[in-house]
Design an enzyme around this catalytic site. Sequence first.
Site, PDB file in Angstrom:
ATOM      1  N   SER A   1      56.403  18.243   2.318  1.00  0.00           N
ATOM      2  CA  SER A   1      56.880  18.442   0.950  1.00  0.00           C
ATOM      3  C   SER A   1      58.145  19.285   0.849  1.00  0.00           C
ATOM      4  O   SER A   1      58.801  19.267  -0.175  1.00  0.00           O
ATOM      5  CB  SER A   1      55.773  19.072   0.116  1.00  0.00           C
ATOM      6  OG  SER A   1      55.369  20.289   0.685  1.00  0.00           O
TER       7      SER A   1
ATOM      8  N   HIS B   1      51.798  13.498  -0.757  1.00  0.00           N
ATOM      9  CA  HIS B   1      53.121  13.102  -1.258  1.00  0.00           C
ATOM     10  C   HIS B   1      53.464  11.654  -0.882  1.00  0.00           C
ATOM     11  O   HIS B   1      54.542  11.171  -1.218  1.00  0.00           O
ATOM     12  CB  HIS B   1      54.209  14.050  -0.739  1.00  0.00           C
ATOM     13  CG  HIS B   1      54.229  15.367  -1.440  1.00  0.00           C
ATOM     14  ND1 HIS B   1      54.824  15.551  -2.669  1.00  0.00           N
ATOM     15  CD2 HIS B   1      53.696  16.567  -1.108  1.00  0.00           C
ATOM     16  CE1 HIS B   1      54.678  16.806  -3.057  1.00  0.00           C
ATOM     17  NE2 HIS B   1      53.991  17.444  -2.124  1.00  0.00           N
TER      18      HIS B   1
ATOM     19  N   LYS C   1      49.408  14.051  -8.097  1.00  0.00           N
ATOM     20  CA  LYS C   1      50.865  13.968  -7.982  1.00  0.00           C
ATOM     21  C   LYS C   1      51.316  12.640  -8.593  1.00  0.00           C
ATOM     22  O   LYS C   1      51.348  12.511  -9.807  1.00  0.00           O
ATOM     23  CB  LYS C   1      51.289  14.184  -6.537  1.00  0.00           C
ATOM     24  CG  LYS C   1      51.073  15.647  -6.156  1.00  0.00           C
ATOM     25  CD  LYS C   1      51.409  16.011  -4.753  1.00  0.00           C
ATOM     26  CE  LYS C   1      51.310  17.522  -4.599  1.00  0.00           C
ATOM     27  NZ  LYS C   1      50.707  17.928  -3.336  1.00  0.00           N
TER      28      LYS C   1
HETATM   29  C1  PLP Z   1      49.718  18.994  -3.164  1.00  0.00           C
HETATM   30  C2  PLP Z   1      49.070  18.804  -1.863  1.00  0.00           C
HETATM   31  C3  PLP Z   1      47.682  18.948  -1.732  1.00  0.00           C
HETATM   32  C4  PLP Z   1      46.834  19.418  -2.866  1.00  0.00           C
HETATM   33  O1  PLP Z   1      46.611  18.407  -3.797  1.00  0.00           O
HETATM   34  P1  PLP Z   1      45.990  18.806  -5.216  1.00  0.00           P
HETATM   35  O2  PLP Z   1      45.407  17.541  -5.705  1.00  0.00           O
HETATM   36  O3  PLP Z   1      47.122  19.327  -6.047  1.00  0.00           O
HETATM   37  O4  PLP Z   1      44.967  19.858  -4.951  1.00  0.00           O
HETATM   38  C5  PLP Z   1      47.107  18.705  -0.507  1.00  0.00           C
HETATM   39  N1  PLP Z   1      47.853  18.335   0.545  1.00  0.00           N
HETATM   40  C6  PLP Z   1      49.187  18.178   0.467  1.00  0.00           C
HETATM   41  C7  PLP Z   1      49.963  17.744   1.673  1.00  0.00           C
HETATM   42  C8  PLP Z   1      49.845  18.418  -0.740  1.00  0.00           C
HETATM   43  O5  PLP Z   1      51.163  18.266  -0.820  1.00  0.00           O
END
Ligand code: PLP
Length: 397
Positions: A187, A215, A246
């Site tokens: 990310s 992502h 997301k």
């Molecule tokens: C954002 C993210 C998460 C967490 O996801 P949520 O649904 O917001 O708890 C887990 N792993 C990665 C790689 C992320 O970027």
Amino acid sequence: MTTATQHSQRLNFIDDMLQDLKDQHLYQELVTVSGEQGPEITVDGKECLNFSANNYLGLCNHPKLVEASVKATQQLGVGAGAVRTIIGTMEAHQSLEKTLAKFKECEATLVYQSGFTANAGAINSIMAKGDVIISDALNHASIIDAVRLNKADKRLYAHSDMAELESVLQEAQTHNRRLVVTDGVFSMDGDVAKLPEIVALCEKYDAICMVDDAHGSGVFGPNGEGTVAHFDLHGRVDIVVGTLSKALGGMGGYVASTQAMRDLMINKGRPMLFSTPHPPGVVAAAQAAVELLMADNSLVKQLWDNATYFKTEMNKLGYNIVSDSPILPVIVGESATAQTLSKRLFDEGVFARAIVFPTVAKDKARVRLMMSAAHTKAHMDKALAIFAKLGNELSLI
Ligand SMILES: *Cc1c(COP(=O)(O)O)cnc(C)c1O
């Protein structure tokens, strides 16, 4: 009588902890959005263009998702009533999991309250003392925390360093079980894991392969199925974690794997055993989001068109953005420069967060841009003009 604003001296140390964070320039304050999430937002009372959300497809306020959510709430209420293993599993949960399994082309899925808890549930259902978990050094905090909860041995390999992964795997042959876990898309830089090589190494050294595609979900693959579809690796990645929070616009996480893995997580995945699941409105929104993606990939295409356009135009201006995804890092070097750029962007009407040490290396401070299918050409051109002006003002281009 004590009042709510009075407290004992016992919490005074917290002020010192806060001061420490401030001294190290690590202290963060929340900014507040009024109104809905979207490409145009109001932040702390100021209207601006949003280049920081993970709302890749603009689904956070999509009418179909909102309608499905309202309808489910009206028909079924606002609570699941209990954890899933007692009496909290509703038809909506089962139906979403079946739809997600079709979307991910796997046997079965299990939905968790978040992507964060999905990692904890998956890893801690299968790994134990005598095993080893092998993790990319830049993996997400939720993987790091899930691994910390586990009694297996832990090994890191340098970010996307396949030679180091191979040597760690060679040394791990005496362990009972091996799990290799990686983000699908990282990310901070927007780079994609070398999945074909990771899968091949897992096959060669008999390791379970797990990808956290938070992502990648809704972004990669023909209909946003994720990086496994993008690389055509169906059936060769054992466990895929995805998020519904997301690109899918709502909230939640899931693990996509085999029916046996699902059954085991129902019995051993503690975030599901001991914490209440989503209410029907959240589940219905996710269901509508997945159905929308399976039926129509125009938003995914729009996202990539936008990302390509914006990156190309930024690089024409003289920025040097390198990325494999709609995450576009504008790396400026010093933390102070990144913070100034972010602040000046906000003055000019663009919200884009600075990301600094310790989240990224000291000399790699950046402003990170998150592209969305919801950005119009007018939004992007306005932002580009501001980047042109500030690039000169701050001698970045
Ligand atoms: C954002 C993210 C998460 C967490 O996801 P949520 O649904 O917001 O708890 C887990 N792993 C990665 C790689 C992320 O970027």
